[in-house]
Scaffold this motif. Structure first.
Motif, short mmCIF file in Angstrom:
data_model
loop_
_atom_site.label_atom_id
_atom_site.label_comp_id
_atom_site.label_asym_id
_atom_site.label_seq_id
_atom_site.Cartn_x
_atom_site.Cartn_y
_atom_site.Cartn_z
N ASN A 83 0.83 -1.21 0.00
CA ASN A 83 0.00 0.00 0.00
C ASN A 83 0.86 1.25 0.00
OD1 ASN A 83 -2.70 -0.59 -0.19
ND2 ASN A 83 -2.93 -0.99 1.99
N SER A 84 1.85 1.28 0.86
CA SER A 84 2.74 2.42 0.98
C SER A 84 3.50 2.66 -0.32
CB SER A 84 3.71 2.18 2.14
OG SER A 84 4.65 3.22 2.21
N LEU A 85 4.04 1.60 -0.90
CA LEU A 85 4.80 1.73 -2.15
C LEU A 85 3.90 2.16 -3.31
CD1 LEU A 85 7.13 -1.39 -1.82
CD2 LEU A 85 7.80 1.02 -1.64
N THR A 86 2.68 1.63 -3.34
CA THR A 86 1.72 2.00 -4.39
C THR A 86 1.37 3.48 -4.27
OG1 THR A 86 0.84 -0.24 -4.44
CG2 THR A 86 -0.54 1.48 -5.39
N THR A 87 1.14 3.95 -3.05
CA THR A 87 0.83 5.36 -2.82
C THR A 87 1.99 6.24 -3.28
OG1 THR A 87 -0.60 4.82 -0.97
CG2 THR A 87 0.25 7.07 -1.04
N GLU A 88 3.19 5.83 -2.95
CA GLU A 88 4.39 6.57 -3.35
C GLU A 88 4.51 6.63 -4.88
OE1 GLU A 88 9.09 5.92 -2.56
OE2 GLU A 88 7.75 5.41 -0.89
N LEU A 89 4.24 5.51 -5.52
CA LEU A 89 4.30 5.44 -6.98
C LEU A 89 3.27 6.36 -7.63
CD1 LEU A 89 5.68 3.95 -9.37
CD2 LEU A 89 3.93 2.18 -9.13
N ARG A 90 2.06 6.39 -7.06
CA ARG A 90 0.98 7.19 -7.62
C ARG A 90 1.16 8.68 -7.41
NH1 ARG A 90 -4.21 6.94 -5.80
NH2 ARG A 90 -4.98 7.61 -7.81
N ARG A 91 1.83 9.05 -6.32
CA ARG A 91 1.91 10.46 -5.93
C ARG A 91 2.41 11.35 -7.06
NH1 ARG A 91 4.20 10.17 -0.90
NH2 ARG A 91 2.14 9.94 -0.03
N GLY A 92 3.52 10.99 -7.67
CA GLY A 92 4.07 11.79 -8.77
C GLY A 92 3.22 11.74 -10.02
N THR A 93 2.60 10.61 -10.25
CA THR A 93 1.79 10.49 -11.47
C THR A 93 0.50 11.30 -11.36
OG1 THR A 93 0.72 8.44 -10.72
CG2 THR A 93 2.73 8.21 -12.01
N LEU A 94 -0.01 11.50 -10.15
CA LEU A 94 -1.23 12.30 -9.99
C LEU A 94 -1.00 13.75 -10.41
CD1 LEU A 94 -2.83 11.06 -6.65
CD2 LEU A 94 -3.70 10.78 -8.97
N THR A 95 0.16 14.29 -10.08
CA THR A 95 0.48 15.66 -10.48
C THR A 95 0.44 15.77 -12.00
OG1 THR A 95 1.84 16.02 -8.52
CG2 THR A 95 2.23 17.49 -10.40
#
Length: 115
Positions: free
Chosen positions: A6-18
């Motif tokens: 979950n933590s790694l997925t959130t980290e991965l998504r964070r930059g892509t959301l911008t």
């Protein structure tokens, strides 16, 4: 899903959301319309994530906002600034380059028979 995943997925998504948000602000959007546009592309973003991101992008001068009071309910519209358009183009090129590099690496993993 494990806490680590979950933590790694959130980290991965964070930059892509911008990048996803910037991609949709070439035309003016208000928060809810932006959520809908992103969801149509399969990108789910909570309003509790979206609005702080929009405020940060505005503070960084990548987007500008203005109120539309012509409707019964006032809405704040966000759109890329000229600077934001330049940054978006650069980020998009960087994303495409990185995506291609990762694709090659991950494809190589499959061909090796290891996952």
């Amino acid at each position: 899903m494990s806490n680590l995943l979950n933590s790694l997925t959130t980290e991965l998504r964070r930059g892509t959301l911008t990048l996803a948000v910037l991609s949709q602000l070439r035309t003016p959007q208000y928060g809810y319309s932006l959520v809908q546009l992103l969801e149509r592309s399969g990108i789910v973003i909570e309003q509790s994530t979206l609005y702080p991101l929009l405020r940060r992008l505005e503070k960084q001068e990548l987007v500008t906002s203005s109120w539309d009071t012509t409707e019964s309910r006032p809405r704040r519209y966000y759109v890329l600034s000229e600077y934001g358009e330049d940054i978006f183009r650069e980020l998009k090129m960087e994303w495409e380059k990185t995506s291609n590099e990762l694709y090659i690496l991950l494809k190589g993993e499959e061909e090796d028979g290891s996952n």
